[in-house]
Design an enzyme around this catalytic site. Structure first.
Site, PDB file in Angstrom:
ATOM      1  N   SER A 172     -29.944 -48.418 -57.548  1.00 25.48           N
ATOM      2  CA  SER A 172     -30.486 -49.757 -57.370  1.00 25.48           C
ATOM      3  C   SER A 172     -31.629 -49.715 -56.353  1.00 25.48           C
ATOM      4  O   SER A 172     -32.423 -48.774 -56.336  1.00 25.48           O
ATOM      5  CB  SER A 172     -29.368 -50.709 -56.931  1.00 25.48           C
ATOM      6  OG  SER A 172     -29.819 -52.047 -56.893  1.00 25.48           O
ATOM      7  N   TYR A 188     -38.798 -56.618 -60.030  1.00 26.80           N
ATOM      8  CA  TYR A 188     -37.978 -55.465 -59.663  1.00 26.80           C
ATOM      9  C   TYR A 188     -36.772 -55.908 -58.839  1.00 26.80           C
ATOM     10  O   TYR A 188     -35.631 -55.510 -59.110  1.00 26.80           O
ATOM     11  CB  TYR A 188     -38.816 -54.449 -58.898  1.00 26.80           C
ATOM     12  CG  TYR A 188     -38.141 -53.113 -58.719  1.00 26.80           C
ATOM     13  CD1 TYR A 188     -37.805 -52.338 -59.825  1.00 26.80           C
ATOM     14  CD2 TYR A 188     -37.849 -52.615 -57.450  1.00 26.80           C
ATOM     15  CE1 TYR A 188     -37.180 -51.111 -59.673  1.00 26.80           C
ATOM     16  CE2 TYR A 188     -37.234 -51.384 -57.289  1.00 26.80           C
ATOM     17  CZ  TYR A 188     -36.902 -50.645 -58.394  1.00 26.80           C
ATOM     18  OH  TYR A 188     -36.279 -49.421 -58.246  1.00 26.80           O
ATOM     19  N   LYS A 192     -32.991 -55.867 -60.436  1.00 26.23           N
ATOM     20  CA  LYS A 192     -32.057 -54.948 -59.790  1.00 26.23           C
ATOM     21  C   LYS A 192     -30.884 -55.694 -59.152  1.00 26.23           C
ATOM     22  O   LYS A 192     -29.763 -55.182 -59.090  1.00 26.23           O
ATOM     23  CB  LYS A 192     -32.783 -54.088 -58.757  1.00 26.23           C
ATOM     24  CG  LYS A 192     -33.577 -52.936 -59.365  1.00 26.23           C
ATOM     25  CD  LYS A 192     -32.652 -51.957 -60.081  1.00 26.23           C
ATOM     26  CE  LYS A 192     -33.339 -50.671 -60.468  1.00 26.23           C
ATOM     27  NZ  LYS A 192     -32.426 -49.710 -61.106  1.00 26.23           N
TER      28      LYS A 192
END
Length: 301
Positions: A172, A188, A192
């Site tokens: 992650s 992102y 994540k």
């Protein structure tokens, strides 16, 4: 080597390089006879993780990526350094369920049961603020297709051939659970964060799987350079910490979110605290759910 990173640390020691406690040379971390699969294993952090597991004794490693050239380069490099190790290079797009299923079928036909899955493939769009004039919605959404849907397809393909007590490491990022520090990385960070919660549920719903969310450090890779940053952590740190995570020493971290920078001896010293509290759970800060008995009442909400 410890580092005084600008990022916070759970442990007093915060590492930027590998160190003896997570060294692949430790017999306690041996993964001899274990089959390992790493998505995004052709370059960067994924290739480093593959190398670490080879150093730890695995002779059955499969790496998955869309770019066959990178896969073959990593395969040859590892097999030359670690004689007797077979690295199976499997080109596949993890956002394509059929390609993923075919990849795991091929891996199982070669190695039989799979002991470790490292979900490392990821996509980061060109950083842009969400409301900027040149914001690309499709590029932004590709992060979700890869980082969530691709991860889900990967786990679904894996479980058909998973060994008893198999480990899943989800690579992650710290930005998934930190307050925003800079503009432009919402895709992102958000994808994540959603991915981490997905793996929380995979752990919750499958007690026989050992699942851990992992921040791999700040490493100089193509993706980190795309974000406008380089790296401050040695790439070996990511792989060596992941190797330690699948050892019996790290069993107490099942279902937790950890950073590779944290000192493992300090983590082990806090084992009982980690097991008995919500420390390292992904949750809203300041609110404790320890001992909460309301799960059966969720349907009333």
């Amino acid at each position: 080597m410890a580092t005084s990173s600008f990022l916070p640390s759970l442990t007093k020691l915060s590492h930027s390089e590998s160190y003896p406690a997570i060294s692949p040379s430790r017999p306690e971390l041996s993964v001899k006879d274990k089959a390992v699969v790493i998505t995004g294993g052709g370059s960067g952090i994924g290739a480093s993780i593959a190398k670490a597991f080879a150093a730890g004794g695995s002779t059955k490693i499969a790496i998955i990526s869309r770019t066959e050239k990178n896969l073959l380069a990593t395969k040859h490099a590892i097999e030359e350094e670690f004689l007797g190790t077979e690295v199976l290079a499997v080109p596949a797009d993890i956002t394509n369920a059929r390609q993923v299923d075919d990849a795991f079928l091929k891996i199982s036909q070669t190695f039989d049961k799979i002991d470790v899955l490292v979900c490392n493939s990821a996509f980061m769009p060109v950083p842009r603020p969400v409301l900027s004039p040149d914001f690309d919605v499709q590029d932004w959404w590709t992060a979700f297709s890869t980082n969530i849907l691709g991860a889900l397809y990967t786990v679904q393909g894996f479980v058909k051939y998973a060994a008893k007590g198999a480990h899943i490491l989800h690579i992650s990022t710290c930005v998934s659970h930190m307050p925003p520090l800079e503009a432009g990385v919402s895709a992102y960070a958000a994808s994540k964060a959603a991915g981490a919660k997905l793996f929380d549920y995979i752990a919750f719903e499958n007690p026989g799987l050992h699942v851990v969310n992992v921040h791999p450090g700040l490493v100089d890779t193509n993706m980190s350079r795309k974000s406008g940053h380089g790296g401050m952590d040695h790439i070996d740190l990511s792989g060596h910490f992941c190797l330690w995570l699948v050892s019996s020493e790290a069993n107490f971290l099942r279902g937790k979110f950890v950073w590779v920078n944290w000192d493992v001896d300090e983590l082990k010293a806090r084992k009982e605290e980690i097991l008995s509290t919500d420390l390292l759970d992904t949750k809203l800060g300041g609110v404790s759910f320890v001992g909460w008995e309301g799960s059966q009442k969720l349907g009333e909400l």
